[in-house]
Scaffold this motif. Sequence first.
Motif, PDB file in Angstrom:
ATOM      1  N   PHE A  43      15.420  12.370  12.542  1.00 23.62           N
ATOM      2  CA  PHE A  43      14.269  11.688  11.968  1.00 23.62           C
ATOM      3  C   PHE A  43      13.447  12.615  11.079  1.00 23.62           C
ATOM      4  CE2 PHE A  43      15.467   9.653  15.964  1.00 23.62           C
ATOM      5  CZ  PHE A  43      15.737   8.374  15.505  1.00 23.62           C
ATOM      6  N   PHE A  46      10.833  11.251   8.860  1.00 21.38           N
ATOM      7  CA  PHE A  46       9.704  10.543   9.459  1.00 21.38           C
ATOM      8  C   PHE A  46       8.393  11.312   9.382  1.00 21.38           C
ATOM      9  CE2 PHE A  46      11.735   7.211  12.518  1.00 21.38           C
ATOM     10  CZ  PHE A  46      12.433   6.677  11.457  1.00 21.38           C
ATOM     11  N   HIS A  64      10.110   2.359  13.982  1.00 24.53           N
ATOM     12  CA  HIS A  64      11.528   2.463  14.348  1.00 24.53           C
ATOM     13  C   HIS A  64      11.758   2.070  15.802  1.00 24.53           C
ATOM     14  CE1 HIS A  64      15.631   3.458  13.626  1.00 24.53           C
ATOM     15  NE2 HIS A  64      15.650   4.281  14.644  1.00 24.53           N
ATOM     16  N   GLY A  71      16.904  -4.559  17.814  1.00 24.86           N
ATOM     17  CA  GLY A  71      18.362  -4.418  17.743  1.00 24.86           C
ATOM     18  C   GLY A  71      19.026  -4.843  19.044  1.00 24.86           C
ATOM     19  N   TYR A  86      28.053  -5.289  17.912  1.00 30.27           N
ATOM     20  CA  TYR A  86      27.581  -3.984  17.473  1.00 30.27           C
ATOM     21  C   TYR A  86      28.596  -3.196  16.649  1.00 30.27           C
ATOM     22  CZ  TYR A  86      23.275  -4.147  20.187  1.00 30.27           C
ATOM     23  OH  TYR A  86      22.037  -4.467  20.660  1.00 30.27           O
ATOM     24  N   LEU A  89      26.959  -1.863  13.476  1.00 31.83           N
ATOM     25  CA  LEU A  89      25.895  -0.901  13.788  1.00 31.83           C
ATOM     26  C   LEU A  89      26.492   0.410  14.319  1.00 31.83           C
ATOM     27  CD1 LEU A  89      22.789  -0.847  13.656  1.00 31.83           C
ATOM     28  CD2 LEU A  89      22.739  -1.593  16.049  1.00 31.83           C
ATOM     29  N   LYS A  92      27.759   2.338  11.382  1.00 32.79           N
ATOM     30  CA  LYS A  92      26.617   2.909  10.675  1.00 32.79           C
ATOM     31  C   LYS A  92      26.103   4.179  11.360  1.00 32.79           C
ATOM     32  CE  LYS A  92      22.553   1.651   8.185  1.00 32.79           C
ATOM     33  NZ  LYS A  92      21.819   0.561   7.569  1.00 32.79           N
ATOM     34  N   VAL A  99      24.803  10.121  14.069  1.00 30.68           N
ATOM     35  CA  VAL A  99      24.104  10.281  15.344  1.00 30.68           C
ATOM     36  C   VAL A  99      25.143  10.576  16.435  1.00 30.68           C
ATOM     37  CG1 VAL A  99      22.745   9.088  17.116  1.00 30.68           C
ATOM     38  CG2 VAL A  99      22.184   8.766  14.695  1.00 30.68           C
ATOM     39  N   ASN A 103      23.437  10.650  22.453  1.00 31.81           N
ATOM     40  CA  ASN A 103      22.016  10.310  22.355  1.00 31.81           C
ATOM     41  C   ASN A 103      21.721   8.859  22.730  1.00 31.81           C
ATOM     42  OD1 ASN A 103      21.010  12.848  21.361  1.00 31.81           O
ATOM     43  ND2 ASN A 103      22.112  12.401  19.483  1.00 31.81           N
ATOM     44  N   LEU A 107      18.404   7.708  24.973  1.00 32.03           N
ATOM     45  CA  LEU A 107      17.404   6.698  24.617  1.00 32.03           C
ATOM     46  C   LEU A 107      17.407   5.556  25.636  1.00 32.03           C
ATOM     47  CD1 LEU A 107      15.235   5.621  22.715  1.00 32.03           C
ATOM     48  CD2 LEU A 107      17.042   4.608  21.320  1.00 32.03           C
ATOM     49  N   LEU A 142      27.984   0.678  21.100  1.00 33.34           N
ATOM     50  CA  LEU A 142      27.501   1.481  19.971  1.00 33.34           C
ATOM     51  C   LEU A 142      28.367   2.719  19.756  1.00 33.34           C
ATOM     52  CD1 LEU A 142      23.611   1.339  20.425  1.00 33.34           C
ATOM     53  CD2 LEU A 142      24.934   0.400  18.519  1.00 33.34           C
TER      54      LEU A 142
HETATM   55 ZN1  ZNH Z   1      19.536   3.685  15.850  1.00 32.70          ZN
HETATM   56  C1  ZNH Z   1      18.759   2.849  12.593  1.00 32.70           C
HETATM   57  C2  ZNH Z   1      19.548   0.279  16.665  1.00 32.70           C
HETATM   58  C3  ZNH Z   1      19.952   4.438  19.171  1.00 32.70           C
HETATM   59  C4  ZNH Z   1      19.011   7.029  15.119  1.00 32.70           C
HETATM   60  N1  ZNH Z   1      19.198   1.930  14.817  1.00 32.70           N
HETATM   61  C5  ZNH Z   1      18.924   1.800  13.491  1.00 32.70           C
HETATM   62  C6  ZNH Z   1      18.823   0.410  13.140  1.00 32.70           C
HETATM   63  C7  ZNH Z   1      19.028  -0.309  14.289  1.00 32.70           C
HETATM   64  C8  ZNH Z   1      19.267   0.662  15.335  1.00 32.70           C
HETATM   65  C9  ZNH Z   1      19.021  -1.837  14.450  1.00 32.70           C
HETATM   66  C10 ZNH Z   1      18.533  -0.147  11.739  1.00 32.70           C
HETATM   67  C11 ZNH Z   1      19.876  -0.298  11.078  1.00 32.70           C
HETATM   68  C12 ZNH Z   1      19.744  -0.865   9.673  1.00 32.70           C
HETATM   69  O1  ZNH Z   1      18.661  -0.821   9.094  1.00 32.70           O
HETATM   70  O2  ZNH Z   1      20.785  -1.315   9.172  1.00 32.70           O
HETATM   71  N2  ZNH Z   1      19.743   2.578  17.587  1.00 32.70           N
HETATM   72  C13 ZNH Z   1      19.755   1.210  17.715  1.00 32.70           C
HETATM   73  C14 ZNH Z   1      19.992   0.846  19.092  1.00 32.70           C
HETATM   74  C15 ZNH Z   1      20.100   2.020  19.795  1.00 32.70           C
HETATM   75  C16 ZNH Z   1      19.928   3.095  18.833  1.00 32.70           C
HETATM   76  C17 ZNH Z   1      20.072  -0.575  19.613  1.00 32.70           C
HETATM   77  C18 ZNH Z   1      20.311   2.274  21.241  1.00 32.70           C
HETATM   78  C19 ZNH Z   1      19.943   1.542  22.234  1.00 32.70           C
HETATM   79  N3  ZNH Z   1      19.509   5.412  16.931  1.00 32.70           N
HETATM   80  C20 ZNH Z   1      19.696   5.513  18.269  1.00 32.70           C
HETATM   81  C21 ZNH Z   1      19.582   6.899  18.694  1.00 32.70           C
HETATM   82  C22 ZNH Z   1      19.314   7.631  17.563  1.00 32.70           C
HETATM   83  C23 ZNH Z   1      19.266   6.682  16.464  1.00 32.70           C
HETATM   84  C24 ZNH Z   1      19.704   7.373  20.118  1.00 32.70           C
HETATM   85  C25 ZNH Z   1      19.081   9.119  17.398  1.00 32.70           C
HETATM   86  C26 ZNH Z   1      18.702   9.933  18.345  1.00 32.70           C
HETATM   87  N4  ZNH Z   1      19.011   4.754  14.153  1.00 32.70           N
HETATM   88  C27 ZNH Z   1      18.851   6.130  14.069  1.00 32.70           C
HETATM   89  C28 ZNH Z   1      18.483   6.508  12.708  1.00 32.70           C
HETATM   90  C29 ZNH Z   1      18.396   5.308  11.978  1.00 32.70           C
HETATM   91  C30 ZNH Z   1      18.730   4.217  12.921  1.00 32.70           C
HETATM   92  C31 ZNH Z   1      18.222   7.920  12.225  1.00 32.70           C
HETATM   93  C32 ZNH Z   1      18.014   5.128  10.491  1.00 32.70           C
HETATM   94  C33 ZNH Z   1      16.495   5.143  10.469  1.00 32.70           C
HETATM   95  C34 ZNH Z   1      15.916   4.998   9.077  1.00 32.70           C
HETATM   96  O3  ZNH Z   1      16.373   5.649   8.140  1.00 32.70           O
HETATM   97  O4  ZNH Z   1      14.934   4.251   8.947  1.00 32.70           O
END
Ligand code: ZNH
Length: 147
Positions: A43, A46, A64, A71, A86, A89, A92, A99, A103, A107, A142
């Motif tokens: 991030f 950010f 976020h 999501g 998913y 995603l 992605k 990523v 992790n 989370l 994921l």
């Molecule tokens: Zn993530 C983005 C979901 C975990 C890092 N993600 C994202 C989005 C979504 C999500 C829906 C938006 C996409 C578009 O726009 O196309 N994730 C999610 C879920 C989970 C997660 C459901 C579990 C539970 N992620 C995660 C982790 C990490 C992350 C653990 C690290 C550590 N993501 C991320 C990033 C991004 C995302 C870096 C991009 C952001 C921006 O650029 O804004």
Amino acid sequence: MVEWTDFERTTISSIFASLDYNDVGPKALCRCLIVYPWTQRYFASFGNLYNPEAIKTNPNVVAHGVKVLHGLDRAVKNMDNIKATYAELSVKHSEQLHVDPDNFRLLADCLSITVAAKMGSAFTPAVQAAWQKFLAVVVAALSKQYH
Ligand code: ZNH
């Protein structure tokens, strides 16, 4: 395919129905960034994440956190098909965001603690079991497109 009992389905949908996304999402993501500070590396865009107070008040983190929680809506609505839901995603997070899939579990744990703190005694062992199973399936889905 994952099998769900009626209790598990009811528990997951009722938790999400009463969840305050704008509170729980940011709190869970903040916790993750503070407890597991290496997750901050994803991030960089950010802005200021220098200390717990900066993390909590960072508007990008807040936004976020809400987005990630929304999501999860898609998994709740497609409990019989979470992997396919998913797929995109997962690609992605793997190919574009890079990523590390470890992790996801971190989370998920922070989310469980946040939800447990909110629910208090209503977060019974049976409710926790359903919740953890749901998140485990989400995390597996994921992580699915990583090679
Ligand atoms: Zn993530 C983005 C979901 C975990 C890092 N993600 C994202 C989005 C979504 C999500 C829906 C938006 C996409 C578009 O726009 O196309 N994730 C999610 C879920 C989970 C997660 C459901 C579990 C539970 N992620 C995660 C982790 C990490 C992350 C653990 C690290 C550590 N993501 C991320 C990033 C991004 C995302 C870096 C991009 C952001 C921006 O650029 O804004």
